[in-house]
Every structure is written in structure tokens, then in C-alpha cells.
Motif scaffolding. Sequence first.
Motif, PDB file in Angstrom:
ATOM      1  N   ILE A  27      -3.036  -7.888  -8.285  1.00  0.00           N
ATOM      2  CA  ILE A  27      -2.478  -9.098  -7.675  1.00  0.00           C
ATOM      3  C   ILE A  27      -0.951  -9.021  -7.662  1.00  0.00           C
ATOM      4  N   CYS A  28      -0.376  -8.476  -8.726  1.00  0.00           N
ATOM      5  CA  CYS A  28       1.073  -8.307  -8.769  1.00  0.00           C
ATOM      6  C   CYS A  28       1.541  -7.317  -7.702  1.00  0.00           C
ATOM      7  N   GLN A  29       0.769  -6.250  -7.497  1.00  0.00           N
ATOM      8  CA  GLN A  29       1.105  -5.284  -6.445  1.00  0.00           C
ATOM      9  C   GLN A  29       1.109  -5.960  -5.075  1.00  0.00           C
ATOM     10  N   ILE A  30       0.146  -6.851  -4.856  1.00  0.00           N
ATOM     11  CA  ILE A  30       0.098  -7.584  -3.590  1.00  0.00           C
ATOM     12  C   ILE A  30       1.325  -8.482  -3.464  1.00  0.00           C
ATOM     13  N   GLU A  31       1.662  -9.196  -4.543  1.00  0.00           N
ATOM     14  CA  GLU A  31       2.834 -10.078  -4.524  1.00  0.00           C
ATOM     15  C   GLU A  31       4.117  -9.294  -4.232  1.00  0.00           C
ATOM     16  N   CYS A  32       4.228  -8.119  -4.829  1.00  0.00           N
ATOM     17  CA  CYS A  32       5.417  -7.285  -4.604  1.00  0.00           C
ATOM     18  C   CYS A  32       5.540  -6.905  -3.136  1.00  0.00           C
ATOM     19  N   ARG A  33       4.430  -6.574  -2.518  1.00  0.00           N
ATOM     20  CA  ARG A  33       4.455  -6.184  -1.102  1.00  0.00           C
ATOM     21  C   ARG A  33       4.716  -7.376  -0.193  1.00  0.00           C
ATOM     22  N   LEU A  34       4.222  -8.540  -0.575  1.00  0.00           N
ATOM     23  CA  LEU A  34       4.531  -9.748   0.191  1.00  0.00           C
ATOM     24  C   LEU A  34       6.035 -10.023   0.179  1.00  0.00           C
ATOM     25  N   THR A  35       6.632  -9.902  -1.002  1.00  0.00           N
ATOM     26  CA  THR A  35       8.073 -10.111  -1.126  1.00  0.00           C
ATOM     27  C   THR A  35       8.845  -9.064  -0.330  1.00  0.00           C
ATOM     28  N   ALA A  36       8.419  -7.800  -0.438  1.00  0.00           N
ATOM     29  CA  ALA A  36       9.094  -6.725   0.292  1.00  0.00           C
ATOM     30  C   ALA A  36       8.988  -6.937   1.796  1.00  0.00           C
ATOM     31  N   ALA A  37       7.852  -7.450   2.266  1.00  0.00           N
ATOM     32  CA  ALA A  37       7.679  -7.704   3.701  1.00  0.00           C
ATOM     33  C   ALA A  37       8.615  -8.822   4.166  1.00  0.00           C
ATOM     34  N   ALA A  50       5.339  -4.523   9.082  1.00  0.00           N
ATOM     35  CA  ALA A  50       3.992  -4.274   9.595  1.00  0.00           C
ATOM     36  C   ALA A  50       3.252  -3.260   8.728  1.00  0.00           C
ATOM     37  N   SER A  51       3.948  -2.229   8.282  1.00  0.00           N
ATOM     38  CA  SER A  51       3.328  -1.227   7.409  1.00  0.00           C
ATOM     39  C   SER A  51       2.929  -1.848   6.073  1.00  0.00           C
ATOM     40  N   LEU A  52       3.783  -2.716   5.535  1.00  0.00           N
ATOM     41  CA  LEU A  52       3.472  -3.384   4.271  1.00  0.00           C
ATOM     42  C   LEU A  52       2.279  -4.318   4.420  1.00  0.00           C
ATOM     43  N   LEU A  53       2.155  -4.973   5.565  1.00  0.00           N
ATOM     44  CA  LEU A  53       1.033  -5.868   5.798  1.00  0.00           C
ATOM     45  C   LEU A  53      -0.295  -5.117   5.772  1.00  0.00           C
ATOM     46  N   VAL A  54      -0.306  -3.935   6.349  1.00  0.00           N
ATOM     47  CA  VAL A  54      -1.521  -3.106   6.316  1.00  0.00           C
ATOM     48  C   VAL A  54      -1.868  -2.748   4.871  1.00  0.00           C
ATOM     49  N   GLU A  55      -0.852  -2.419   4.079  1.00  0.00           N
ATOM     50  CA  GLU A  55      -1.077  -2.103   2.664  1.00  0.00           C
ATOM     51  C   GLU A  55      -1.629  -3.311   1.905  1.00  0.00           C
ATOM     52  N   ILE A  56      -1.110  -4.501   2.214  1.00  0.00           N
ATOM     53  CA  ILE A  56      -1.567  -5.718   1.540  1.00  0.00           C
ATOM     54  C   ILE A  56      -3.039  -5.970   1.843  1.00  0.00           C
ATOM     55  N   VAL A  57      -3.424  -5.824   3.103  1.00  0.00           N
ATOM     56  CA  VAL A  57      -4.819  -6.031   3.487  1.00  0.00           C
ATOM     57  C   VAL A  57      -5.719  -5.041   2.763  1.00  0.00           C
TER      58      VAL A  57
END
Length: 255
Positions: A27-37, A50-57
Motif C-alpha cells: 500500500i505504501c508503494q502505491i501511495e509513493c507512486r500516486l505522489t510521484a504521478a 502515465a507510466s506510473l499509473l500503469v504501475e499503480i494498477v
Amino acid sequence: KIFARMGYPEAAAEQAAAVPVASARIICQIECRLTAAHQALSEHMPDRAASLLVEIVDLGKRAIACGAIVDPWNILGFDAQFSLFPALENSVHDHRIDELIELMERLFSLFSRAWSEAAARDDVPLCERIRTEFRRVVEWWRQFAAHEVSQVESIDALATFHAAEHVARALNLWHRGGAASGDIGFWAPHAEMFDSPQSYALVVEALLAQSDFVASMGLLVHWLGAAESIPLEQGETSFHLLAERWLLESRGGFR
């Protein structure tokens, strides 16, 4: 999660790595990518977002598959209840469902923002890439029918997608048409697309990014006038926060 939302993904990852619970780490990894996006979009890099969004999904689906995030079928199957015993009166509301819905709505908001940014730059290949990924996620999420279950508050993801699509089209026309700053009249023929808080917010944010305070003020006032049919607050979208941002930026005090 707090560090990640504050904009410090490295510190967040360091803290999460020390936690021996898989759900906390992913969940923290997802939060980190949301912030980075969000940071990527603030720096006008929608391709990176867009690349980060694919990673989040991908991370989200992996988390659901391994049990780190609640199974979304619980929304429809158990009416978002956590059964302690077979009887309904011995059940409690499953707060994990609320957290999952919040996460998905934040994800959809990011998709919409990235799409708008790409459209405003007239980046057609990136727009199509974001549209395809966005649609795929929406179709996956809608099967769980969160927007149909009365026990939870959730917007229809398909409506969010269509709103983002209308806004992206209008912003692309705005870019190609070379609308001058303060040209409120440009948006008059597109009034029908403003049918949700998200559609207003996406355009206002795009105009604020261009420091167009006249047109953005006009749309905020238009939204306020439609408040009886279009809510001023929905999910992460807020008229009041956008109005505050408009005031601060127009006075040169936004940071």
C-alpha cells in the motif's frame, strides 16, 4: 502513507521496508507512486505520470490477488459488511472497502488529470495510450458495482471516464484553436460537457496552469450557479479548494 502523501516517497519507502506486513509495504508503494504521478503532472510530464499509473494498477491488482488489499467482490457479495457471524445484525461495516474506493477514485482522478495534460499539449499518441489504459481499468472496476451498492459512497467510474473524455476533447480544441487568455466565450459552446464536478475541476486546473484567471473564474462562477444539480464536493474534487487556489494564485501567493 503520511510521508508519501506529504511528497517524500523515499522516506515512506524506508519506513515501510521495516514493517513485516506485506499489505503495509505494498500500500505504501502505491501511495509513493500516486505522489510521484502528481509531482510528474505538476512538472508537466504526463508521459511519466502515465507510466506510473500503469504501475499503480498492476500493484493494486497484485495486492488484491495476494490479500494485501480487500477483495472488491466483497462490495457486492457482502454489501460492504464484514460478517462476524452469519446473521446480518452481527456484521460490521468493512472499512477496508472505503479505503479501496478512495484509492480507486484517486487513481481515476489522476488518469483524468494526465489525460487533460496530454490533450492540452496536443500529444495525440499519449492521449490514446492514457484513454486505452483508463478505459481498461474502468471496465475492470465497474464489474464490482460499487456505485450500485447503497451501503457505500462511490461515483460511477464510467461517468468519470466520459467526463474526462469530454474535457480532454475540449482542451485539445482549446490548444489548437489558440484561445486567448480570458476568452470565456470559447467555453460557451462546450457548456454541455460540464455535467460533473470532475469536468469543472479538470478545466479550471488546466486554465490555472496557464495563469488564465479570468476564464477560470468564469467557470468557477458557472459551477456555483449550477450547484443545485452539480455538487460542489465529490470525492477529491472540491469547488472550495479550487476557489481558494484561484484566489492565492491570482494574488501571486500560491506555492
